[in-house]
Write an enzyme that holds these catalytic residues in place. Structure first.
Site, PDB file in Angstrom:
ATOM      1  N   ILE A   6       0.698  -1.362   0.035  1.00 45.97           N
ATOM      2  CA  ILE A   6       0.009  -0.079  -0.079  1.00 45.97           C
ATOM      3  C   ILE A   6       0.796   1.394  -0.096  1.00 45.97           C
ATOM      4  CG2 ILE A   6      -2.071  -1.203   1.135  1.00 45.97           C
ATOM      5  CD1 ILE A   6      -0.861   0.635   3.734  1.00 45.97           C
ATOM      6  N   TYR A   7       1.985   1.129   0.001  1.00 45.00           N
ATOM      7  CA  TYR A   7       3.067   2.378   0.340  1.00 45.00           C
ATOM      8  C   TYR A   7       2.796   3.060  -1.232  1.00 45.00           C
ATOM      9  CZ  TYR A   7       5.339   0.881   4.530  1.00 45.00           C
ATOM     10  OH  TYR A   7       5.196   0.413   5.943  1.00 45.00           O
ATOM     11  N   THR A   8       2.477   4.364  -1.271  1.00 43.48           N
ATOM     12  CA  THR A   8       2.137   5.240  -2.258  1.00 43.48           C
ATOM     13  C   THR A   8       1.411   4.539  -3.505  1.00 43.48           C
ATOM     14  OG1 THR A   8       4.596   4.565  -3.025  1.00 43.48           O
ATOM     15  CG2 THR A   8       4.149   6.858  -1.693  1.00 43.48           C
TER      16      THR A   8
END
Length: 299
Positions: A32-34
């Protein structure tokens, strides 16, 4: 965590090259990071900046910000997300696959069976978890341990925010991890940047706290207790002739059962300061003084 938003790919490449050249091995990201951009950048850099075999690659799964539920560790979601992470990372396996969150809507045995299936398929080497409670970690670890003869994989790590400004995990998660045979991966060991003392006299315009989307992440550590801890760190740093960053980072790194500290520098200069702290070891008296200065109710 910020690669693809606050950190451009060219800057990430410079940092990753310097990190590996200095002997660094552990790269930690998440699906889910960026919005997946972090994994994509890591994947490209594994082909252009460093060698895949030189690093331990870790990512996470379980958050569903775009779905109809906040968490999902069902077999369906986990295995589909694994394939998506492998594509973004451009690899055939992940070294440490971490169940980012605890999903009360999915039976633990279903979640863990999916993780075991990923290992059996050769797409994952080891299984870890994110910042769970002590009982949640114990549930997962005990289930896996009871079935090791049947091929279940042990839980080898738990990720947790841990610093001189946040020692809550000492109450239950770290003891549980120790009892379960899992090690801690301490994230935000610099107290979201506050323990570097950069906010001692205000908020610098180029700091994370000056960014509208990051300020709420940093501001909880601007309270009176945190200021007192920062002053203690600065006193120790002055006495030892090192940076506050080095004091704060080494305190966490050398805590019992901490396997790694993960940091998120935005610039090569910040990374240089972090790498320079690697050889700093705090005298016992300083560690004990910082322990006392940062003591607070754990609940």
């Amino acid at each position: 965590m910020t690669w693809g938003k606050d950190v451009e790919e060219s800057e990430a490449a410079d940092q990753l090259t310097a990190f590996v050249d200095a002997g660094g091995t552990f790269i930690d990201t998440a699906d889910i990071y960026t919005g997946g951009q972090s994994e994509r950048i890591v994947g490209r850099l594994l082909r252009t900046a460093i060698r895949r075999e030189d690093v331990i690659l870790a990512t996470k799964v379980g958050h569903t910000p775009e779905g109809n539920r906040p968490f999902d560790t069902s077999r369906r979601h986990l295995l589909a997300s694994l394939e998506a992470s492998l594509r973004r990372l451009q690899v055939d396996h992940i070294d440490l696959w971490q169940l980012h969150v605890y999903d009360p809507g999915t039976p633990a045995e279903e979640t863990l069976a999916a993780a075991d299936a990923a290992v059996a398929a050769g797409k994952v080497r080891y299984i870890g978890v994110g910042h769970l409670t002590g009982w949640q970690l114990a549930t997962y670890a005990t289930w896996q341990r009871a079935g090791q003869a049947m091929g279940r994989c042990p839980i080898v790590s738990t990720g947790a925010e841990y610093s001189l400004l946040n020692r809550r995990v000492e109450a239950d998660l770290l003891p549980a991890a120790d009892d379960c045979g899992a090690s801690a991966i301490a994230w935000s060991p610099l107290g979201r940047g506050v323990l570097t003392a950069k906010y001692r006299n205000g908020v610098p315009s180029d700091s994370r706290a000056a960014l509208p989307h990051m300020a709420p992440y940093v501001e909880p550590y601007f309270d009176e207790r945190s200021r007192g801890v920062v002053e203690s760190v600065c006193t120790a740093a002055e006495g030892l002739g090192v940076s506050p960053l080095a004091v704060a980072l080494s305190w966490v790194r050398d805590q019992p059962n901490v396997a790694a500290t993960t940091v998120g520098p935005r610039t090569a200069s910040q990374l240089g300061d972090i790498l320079a702290a690697e050889n700093v070891v705090l005298p016992r008296e300083i560690r004990e003084a910082l322990h006392d200065a940062s003591a607070a109710p754990l609940h």
